[in-house]
Design an enzyme around this catalytic site. Structure first.
Site, PDB file in Angstrom:
ATOM      1  N   ARG A 164      -7.393   4.238  -6.265  1.00 27.74           N
ATOM      2  CA  ARG A 164      -6.172   5.020  -6.468  1.00 27.74           C
ATOM      3  C   ARG A 164      -6.111   5.462  -7.933  1.00 27.74           C
ATOM      4  O   ARG A 164      -6.525   4.727  -8.822  1.00 27.74           O
ATOM      5  CB  ARG A 164      -4.987   4.110  -6.128  1.00 27.74           C
ATOM      6  CG  ARG A 164      -3.646   4.735  -6.083  1.00 27.74           C
ATOM      7  CD  ARG A 164      -2.606   3.747  -5.555  1.00 27.74           C
ATOM      8  NE  ARG A 164      -2.783   3.564  -4.112  1.00 27.74           N
ATOM      9  CZ  ARG A 164      -2.635   2.406  -3.477  1.00 27.74           C
ATOM     10  NH1 ARG A 164      -2.328   1.316  -4.139  1.00 27.74           N
ATOM     11  NH2 ARG A 164      -2.797   2.340  -2.171  1.00 27.74           N
ATOM     12  N   GLU A 199      -5.968  -8.603   4.081  1.00 29.90           N
ATOM     13  CA  GLU A 199      -6.833  -7.612   3.440  1.00 29.90           C
ATOM     14  C   GLU A 199      -7.764  -8.290   2.429  1.00 29.90           C
ATOM     15  O   GLU A 199      -8.942  -7.955   2.329  1.00 29.90           O
ATOM     16  CB  GLU A 199      -5.970  -6.549   2.755  1.00 29.90           C
ATOM     17  CG  GLU A 199      -6.734  -5.434   2.116  1.00 29.90           C
ATOM     18  CD  GLU A 199      -5.837  -4.404   1.424  1.00 29.90           C
ATOM     19  OE1 GLU A 199      -6.393  -3.577   0.696  1.00 29.90           O
ATOM     20  OE2 GLU A 199      -4.606  -4.438   1.603  1.00 29.90           O
ATOM     21  N   ASP A 230      -0.715  -8.839   1.700  1.00 27.37           N
ATOM     22  CA  ASP A 230      -2.115  -8.429   1.863  1.00 27.37           C
ATOM     23  C   ASP A 230      -3.134  -9.564   1.821  1.00 27.37           C
ATOM     24  O   ASP A 230      -4.292  -9.357   1.455  1.00 27.37           O
ATOM     25  CB  ASP A 230      -2.482  -7.349   0.840  1.00 27.37           C
ATOM     26  CG  ASP A 230      -1.584  -6.129   0.958  1.00 27.37           C
ATOM     27  OD1 ASP A 230      -1.131  -5.833   2.076  1.00 27.37           O
ATOM     28  OD2 ASP A 230      -1.331  -5.480  -0.063  1.00 27.37           O
ATOM     29  N   ASP A 281      -6.666  -6.770  -3.977  1.00 28.63           N
ATOM     30  CA  ASP A 281      -5.953  -6.790  -2.700  1.00 28.63           C
ATOM     31  C   ASP A 281      -4.654  -7.589  -2.691  1.00 28.63           C
ATOM     32  O   ASP A 281      -3.657  -7.117  -2.158  1.00 28.63           O
ATOM     33  CB  ASP A 281      -6.840  -7.298  -1.553  1.00 28.63           C
ATOM     34  CG  ASP A 281      -8.221  -6.681  -1.558  1.00 28.63           C
ATOM     35  OD1 ASP A 281      -8.314  -5.449  -1.592  1.00 28.63           O
ATOM     36  OD2 ASP A 281      -9.208  -7.432  -1.556  1.00 28.63           O
ATOM     37  N   ASP A 316      -8.783  -3.726  -8.312  1.00 26.71           N
ATOM     38  CA  ASP A 316      -7.707  -4.247  -7.470  1.00 26.71           C
ATOM     39  C   ASP A 316      -8.310  -5.240  -6.482  1.00 26.71           C
ATOM     40  O   ASP A 316      -9.208  -4.888  -5.719  1.00 26.71           O
ATOM     41  CB  ASP A 316      -7.041  -3.076  -6.738  1.00 26.71           C
ATOM     42  CG  ASP A 316      -5.890  -3.508  -5.879  1.00 26.71           C
ATOM     43  OD1 ASP A 316      -6.111  -4.319  -4.956  1.00 26.71           O
ATOM     44  OD2 ASP A 316      -4.765  -3.030  -6.089  1.00 26.71           O
ATOM     45  N   ASN A 352       0.001  -6.573  -8.828  1.00 28.58           N
ATOM     46  CA  ASN A 352      -1.346  -6.499  -8.284  1.00 28.58           C
ATOM     47  C   ASN A 352      -2.195  -7.615  -8.873  1.00 28.58           C
ATOM     48  O   ASN A 352      -2.282  -7.739 -10.095  1.00 28.58           O
ATOM     49  CB  ASN A 352      -2.010  -5.170  -8.676  1.00 28.58           C
ATOM     50  CG  ASN A 352      -1.303  -3.969  -8.111  1.00 28.58           C
ATOM     51  OD1 ASN A 352      -1.300  -3.756  -6.913  1.00 28.58           O
ATOM     52  ND2 ASN A 352      -0.696  -3.180  -8.987  1.00 28.58           N
ATOM     53  N   ASP A 411      -1.154  -8.999  -3.470  1.00 31.54           N
ATOM     54  CA  ASP A 411      -0.020  -8.424  -4.174  1.00 31.54           C
ATOM     55  C   ASP A 411       1.195  -9.332  -4.022  1.00 31.54           C
ATOM     56  O   ASP A 411       1.287 -10.106  -3.065  1.00 31.54           O
ATOM     57  CB  ASP A 411       0.331  -7.040  -3.605  1.00 31.54           C
ATOM     58  CG  ASP A 411      -0.832  -6.065  -3.684  1.00 31.54           C
ATOM     59  OD1 ASP A 411      -1.367  -5.868  -4.791  1.00 31.54           O
ATOM     60  OD2 ASP A 411      -1.202  -5.506  -2.637  1.00 31.54           O
TER      61      ASP A 411
END
Length: 176
Positions: free
Chosen positions: A23, A123, A120, A105, A103, A87, A107
């Protein structure tokens, strides 16, 4: 390491462990920068996802990055108070006009009353397997998650009363 200047507009680049871009935040104004910390502000900035989709942030935010902490914190100023999105990530580097980090994952979403939820975890487990996160990274991330939760619970660092408002005031002055 190069340090951005106060008042400088920088991008924020989030990557995944495999090196792929995750991102990009188009514009964040630096309100404080030292060897270890960068605090920036943005409002209605364009965000580009890895698949090319774009969206615009909805409210002013103050972003806190550290070169020694494996997390970053975004304080969003909303009508009902400060909301935080944290994050779990690598420490940042500043390179070619952008703050860059990986990142990982996990959070934490923090509400104005300082209650929080972890996000997450599924994830994280999936990406850990797919991208082969080393065991040492897992240990570092877990230790930093514990430290982040301590800061939230104790209202320290970027969670201390007035922190986000003070830096938002500085951001507002720089953007006049």
């Amino acid at each position: 390491m190069e340090i951005p200047a106060e008042g400088e507009s920088v991008q924020i680049h989030s990557y995944k462990h495999n090196g792929h871009i995750h991102r990009v935040w188009e514009e964040t104004v630096v309100v404080k920068a030292t060897e270890n910390i960068v605090i920036g502000g943005n409002d209605r900035t364009i965000v580009t996802e890895s698949d090319g989709r774009t969206w615009v942030t909805r409210e002013p935010a103050i972003c806190y990055f550290h070169t020694r902490k494996w997390f970053n914190v975004i304080g969003m100023l909303r009508a009902d108070g400060i909301h935080f999105y944290c994050n779990i990530s690598s420490p940042f580097v500043f390179d070619q006009g952008a703050l860059k980090y990986i990142d990982y994952d996990l959070d934490v979403k923090v509400f104005p009353d300082m209650t929080y939820i972890l996000l997450d975890e599924d994830e994280y487990r999936q990406h850990s397997r797919e991208m082969n996160y080393p065991e040492v990274i897992d240990k570092i991330l877990r230790r930093n998650m514990d430290h982040l939760l301590y800061l939230i619970e104790q209202k320290k660092g970027p969670f201390s009363p007035g922190f986000i408002e003070r830096w938002y005031g500085r951001y507002s002055q720089l953007c006049r």
